[in-house]
Design an enzyme around this catalytic site. Sequence first.
Site, mmCIF file in Angstrom:
data_model
loop_
_atom_site.group_PDB
_atom_site.id
_atom_site.type_symbol
_atom_site.label_atom_id
_atom_site.label_comp_id
_atom_site.label_asym_id
_atom_site.label_seq_id
_atom_site.Cartn_x
_atom_site.Cartn_y
_atom_site.Cartn_z
ATOM 1 N N PRO A 66 0.833 -1.190 0.000
ATOM 2 C CA PRO A 66 0.000 0.000 0.000
ATOM 3 C C PRO A 66 0.874 1.250 0.000
ATOM 4 O O PRO A 66 2.001 1.206 0.488
ATOM 5 C CB PRO A 66 -0.783 -0.109 1.308
ATOM 6 C CG PRO A 66 -0.011 -1.043 2.159
ATOM 7 C CD PRO A 66 0.745 -1.955 1.246
ATOM 8 N N CYS A 67 0.360 2.295 -0.565
ATOM 9 C CA CYS A 67 1.142 3.535 -0.630
ATOM 10 C C CYS A 67 1.189 4.150 0.747
ATOM 11 O O CYS A 67 0.203 4.249 1.445
ATOM 12 C CB CYS A 67 0.520 4.479 -1.645
ATOM 13 S SG CYS A 67 -0.129 5.988 -0.987
ATOM 14 N N GLN A 68 2.369 4.522 1.181
ATOM 15 C CA GLN A 68 2.500 5.157 2.497
ATOM 16 C C GLN A 68 2.975 6.578 2.285
ATOM 17 O O GLN A 68 3.755 7.112 3.063
ATOM 18 C CB GLN A 68 3.540 4.404 3.329
ATOM 19 C CG GLN A 68 3.186 2.964 3.527
ATOM 20 C CD GLN A 68 4.342 2.202 4.134
ATOM 21 O OE1 GLN A 68 5.421 2.110 3.563
ATOM 22 N NE2 GLN A 68 4.127 1.669 5.303
ATOM 23 N N GLY A 69 2.551 7.190 1.209
ATOM 24 C CA GLY A 69 3.075 8.495 0.854
ATOM 25 C C GLY A 69 4.444 8.222 0.268
ATOM 26 O O GLY A 69 5.407 8.056 1.003
ATOM 27 N N ARG A 108 0.460 7.436 -8.893
ATOM 28 C CA ARG A 108 1.705 8.171 -8.648
ATOM 29 C C ARG A 108 2.871 7.252 -8.274
ATOM 30 O O ARG A 108 4.012 7.682 -8.217
ATOM 31 C CB ARG A 108 1.507 9.268 -7.608
ATOM 32 C CG ARG A 108 1.139 8.806 -6.237
ATOM 33 C CD ARG A 108 0.851 10.011 -5.331
ATOM 34 N NE ARG A 108 0.569 9.577 -3.981
ATOM 35 C CZ ARG A 108 -0.577 9.021 -3.586
ATOM 36 N NH1 ARG A 108 -1.563 8.866 -4.458
ATOM 37 N NH2 ARG A 108 -0.761 8.628 -2.346
#
Length: 338
Positions: A66-69, A108
């Site tokens: 998962p994207c964590q920033g 992104r």
Amino acid sequence: MIDLFAGCGGLSQGFRAAFDPVLAVEHDHAAAATYAANFGPEHVHQGDIATVTDVPEVDLVVGGPPCQGFSALGSRDVDDPRNALWREYFRVVRAARPRAFVIENVDRFLGSAEFALLRTEAAAAGYELSWGLLLAADFGVPQRRKRAFVLGSRVGALPLPTPTHTRADWVGVRTAITGLPAAPASTTLPSRSVRAFGRTLPGDFRGLDLHVGRNPTPLSLARYRAIPPGGGRFDLPDDLLPRCWREKRTGTTDVMGRMRWDQPSLTIRTEFFKPEKGRYLHPEHHRPITHLEAARLQSFPDTFRWRGSKIEIARQIGNAVPPLLAGAVAARVADHLG
Ligand SMILES: C[S@@+](CC[C@H](N)C(=O)[O-])C[C@H]1O[C@@H](n2cnc3c(N)ncnc32)[C@H](O)[C@@H]1O
């Protein structure tokens, strides 16, 4: 195959026609329980990916941290903690030696330092990569969800699948949710519970069990009534505008949005039951979509079994890869691996 960060199993649901999952890793209890209800508990590791030690050899690994920033492109700091899950993903790939792997992530990702790290790791392990953005609507999903996909193969280049639909024949919201009761009969899930991984949780739920409504305030209801199909917060008269929106006249255009019957929905996120978070109002009725409608817009079959609270199930639905899109990727991979 191995499904990492498996969630409720949206990817596995799309891949199951061509591949048997033999290991699924998911640390969220409710998501892992939903996965187990649909694919069997035996191969589910409910825990942190870092605690996975026995990795079977498989043809395919799917999943995506998962994207964590994401960290900024250019920062190749190998110790950046945001890289930790990618390192775990690749640790499993190296141990499982799959012929191919599939990563899904937010768009992104492709511009992130994590992707740069992945390319280096993949090349070192002998994998060729293809990547790009896939729009779920181009594969028959009634949703304009755009996600990054990376396909890795060590048996020749594995290109992304080609769209099966164009804008002219995108499937609209109507096809997915027409005919369901206008007013959900309940605001709560049926009271039922099940045990999974040593704990009791709500479930199993399927089909109309998930057609649950909310109790809007008279003010919320007045706002919903003011918004036409395709409209949003800009259609609200001043006296119905919350102060924050009155003061911020531009941006966040999709909030309080209403869907259109004959177009795909926008992205179904984890809080689709809150109209103030996106374009989640039903095309016709004065309420946000229900969990069942959200699951259908994600192309889950009504037979899929769900476990957890309303909020947990919503998170599972919004986080999932639409099974129909996953199926298109699966068919491409199965074709490639022969
Ligand atoms: C975007 S969701 C995956 C959705 C899934 N691919 C699907 O199609 O349904 C990411 C999942 O990773 C899980 N996760 C996050 N960190 C994890 C970790 N360290 N170990 C195991 N699972 C983790 C989250 O609980 C979440 O369910």
